[in-house]
Write a protein that holds these residues in place. Structure first.
Motif, short mmCIF file in Angstrom:
data_model
loop_
_atom_site.label_atom_id
_atom_site.label_comp_id
_atom_site.label_asym_id
_atom_site.label_seq_id
_atom_site.Cartn_x
_atom_site.Cartn_y
_atom_site.Cartn_z
N ARG A 188 13.54 45.05 -14.66
CA ARG A 188 13.35 46.52 -14.31
C ARG A 188 13.73 47.52 -15.03
NH1 ARG A 188 14.81 45.44 -7.74
NH2 ARG A 188 12.94 44.38 -7.23
N ALA A 189 14.89 47.28 -15.89
CA ALA A 189 15.34 48.22 -16.94
C ALA A 189 14.43 48.24 -17.96
CB ALA A 189 16.68 47.89 -17.16
N ARG A 190 14.00 47.10 -18.64
CA ARG A 190 13.08 47.02 -19.53
C ARG A 190 11.88 47.79 -19.31
NH1 ARG A 190 13.62 44.05 -23.88
NH2 ARG A 190 15.35 42.93 -24.17
N ARG A 191 11.26 47.58 -18.05
CA ARG A 191 9.84 48.11 -17.59
C ARG A 191 10.11 49.64 -17.51
NH1 ARG A 191 9.72 45.38 -13.26
NH2 ARG A 191 8.69 43.50 -14.17
N ASN A 192 11.33 50.06 -17.05
CA ASN A 192 11.53 51.65 -17.02
C ASN A 192 11.58 52.17 -18.24
OD1 ASN A 192 11.49 51.33 -14.08
ND2 ASN A 192 13.72 51.42 -14.16
N VAL A 193 11.95 51.50 -19.49
CA VAL A 193 11.95 52.23 -20.62
C VAL A 193 10.76 51.70 -21.66
CG1 VAL A 193 14.52 52.74 -20.80
CG2 VAL A 193 13.41 50.40 -21.60
N GLY A 194 9.74 51.33 -21.02
CA GLY A 194 8.57 50.83 -21.55
C GLY A 194 8.47 49.48 -22.42
N GLU A 195 9.67 48.61 -22.46
CA GLU A 195 9.92 47.51 -23.02
C GLU A 195 9.18 46.23 -22.04
OE1 GLU A 195 13.69 46.92 -24.23
OE2 GLU A 195 13.78 48.77 -25.27
N ASP A 196 8.86 45.08 -22.87
CA ASP A 196 8.63 43.96 -22.03
C ASP A 196 9.48 43.19 -21.42
OD1 ASP A 196 7.29 41.59 -21.48
OD2 ASP A 196 6.62 41.11 -23.23
N PRO A 197 9.14 43.30 -20.07
CA PRO A 197 10.43 42.69 -19.15
C PRO A 197 10.31 41.21 -19.34
CG PRO A 197 8.61 43.14 -17.78
CD PRO A 197 8.01 43.77 -19.25
N ASP A 198 9.46 40.36 -19.82
CA ASP A 198 9.72 39.00 -20.19
C ASP A 198 10.49 38.63 -21.26
OD1 ASP A 198 7.82 38.58 -18.19
OD2 ASP A 198 5.97 38.49 -19.66
N PHE A 199 11.04 39.70 -22.07
CA PHE A 199 12.18 39.48 -23.20
C PHE A 199 13.53 39.38 -22.27
CE2 PHE A 199 8.91 40.73 -26.07
CZ PHE A 199 9.17 39.44 -26.68
N ALA A 200 13.67 39.62 -21.22
CA ALA A 200 14.98 39.95 -20.26
C ALA A 200 15.32 38.15 -20.15
CB ALA A 200 14.95 40.35 -19.02
N ALA A 201 16.61 37.93 -20.44
CA ALA A 201 17.17 36.52 -20.26
C ALA A 201 18.14 36.47 -19.45
CB ALA A 201 17.37 36.24 -21.76
N PRO A 202 18.24 35.59 -18.56
CA PRO A 202 19.46 34.99 -17.95
C PRO A 202 20.71 35.03 -18.74
CG PRO A 202 17.67 33.47 -17.44
CD PRO A 202 17.23 34.07 -18.57
N ARG A 203 21.72 35.88 -18.23
CA ARG A 203 23.03 35.72 -18.93
C ARG A 203 24.03 34.75 -18.40
NH1 ARG A 203 23.29 42.22 -20.17
NH2 ARG A 203 22.07 42.57 -18.62
N PRO A 204 25.04 34.25 -18.95
CA PRO A 204 25.93 33.04 -18.65
C PRO A 204 26.78 33.78 -17.44
CG PRO A 204 26.50 33.75 -20.86
CD PRO A 204 25.20 34.69 -20.37
N VAL A 205 26.94 32.87 -16.54
CA VAL A 205 27.92 33.21 -15.48
C VAL A 205 29.18 33.84 -15.71
CG1 VAL A 205 29.44 32.20 -13.65
CG2 VAL A 205 27.00 31.32 -13.72
N SER A 206 29.78 33.67 -16.89
CA SER A 206 31.07 34.20 -17.24
C SER A 206 30.76 35.61 -17.60
CB SER A 206 31.43 33.51 -18.55
OG SER A 206 30.85 33.49 -19.77
N GLU A 207 29.47 36.02 -18.12
CA GLU A 207 29.38 37.36 -18.11
C GLU A 207 29.02 38.15 -17.08
OE1 GLU A 207 26.22 39.76 -21.18
OE2 GLU A 207 26.34 37.84 -21.84
N VAL A 208 28.14 37.53 -16.28
CA VAL A 208 27.73 38.32 -15.08
C VAL A 208 28.53 38.64 -14.21
CG1 VAL A 208 26.05 38.05 -13.12
CG2 VAL A 208 25.19 37.55 -15.44
N GLU A 209 29.71 37.45 -14.04
CA GLU A 209 30.71 37.69 -13.11
C GLU A 209 32.10 38.54 -13.55
OE1 GLU A 209 31.03 36.21 -9.90
OE2 GLU A 209 28.83 35.78 -10.32
N ASN A 210 32.10 38.90 -14.69
CA ASN A 210 33.16 39.79 -15.33
C ASN A 210 32.63 41.27 -15.53
OD1 ASN A 210 35.03 37.69 -15.50
ND2 ASN A 210 34.09 36.89 -17.13
N TYR A 211 31.39 41.48 -14.87
CA TYR A 211 31.13 42.74 -14.85
C TYR A 211 32.10 43.82 -14.19
CZ TYR A 211 26.22 41.82 -16.57
OH TYR A 211 24.95 41.33 -17.04
N GLN A 212 32.39 45.14 -14.78
CA GLN A 212 33.14 46.21 -14.00
C GLN A 212 32.14 46.83 -13.22
OE1 GLN A 212 36.48 46.26 -14.36
NE2 GLN A 212 36.21 44.03 -15.57
N GLN A 213 32.52 47.21 -11.99
CA GLN A 213 31.80 47.86 -11.14
C GLN A 213 31.98 49.40 -11.30
OE1 GLN A 213 29.35 46.58 -8.99
NE2 GLN A 213 29.49 44.67 -9.94
#
Length: 81
Positions: free
Chosen positions: A56-81
């Protein structure tokens, strides 16, 4: 993976989570079995939501959303809210 596929996977994971909780209440599996699978499901859900947000973020800035890629669990789980 397209948005509809990601949303479909999210629905399947949520349905599985609900089924696991029912099976636990019914005595069909142990709490350890339920906790292990729920942990995996929660990580998978976090990765799906992250991928959907990336698309959605890529689409909102005019980029191709198909270039989004799943991130590893270690990266996703360590986001700061």
């Amino acid at each position: 993976m397209k948005d509809t596929e990601i949303l479909g996977q999210i629905k399947e994971l949520v349905d599985e989570e609900h089924a696991l909780r029912e099976r636990l209440l019914g005595g069909e599996l142990t709490s350890e079995e339920e906790h292990a699978r729920i942990a995996y499901i929660e990580e998978s859900l976090d990765r799906c939501w992250d991928l959907l947000r990336q698309r959605r973020a890529r689409r909102n800035v005019g980029e191709d959303p198909d270039f989004a890629a799943p991130r590893p669990v270690s990266e996703v789980e360590n986001y700061q809210q």
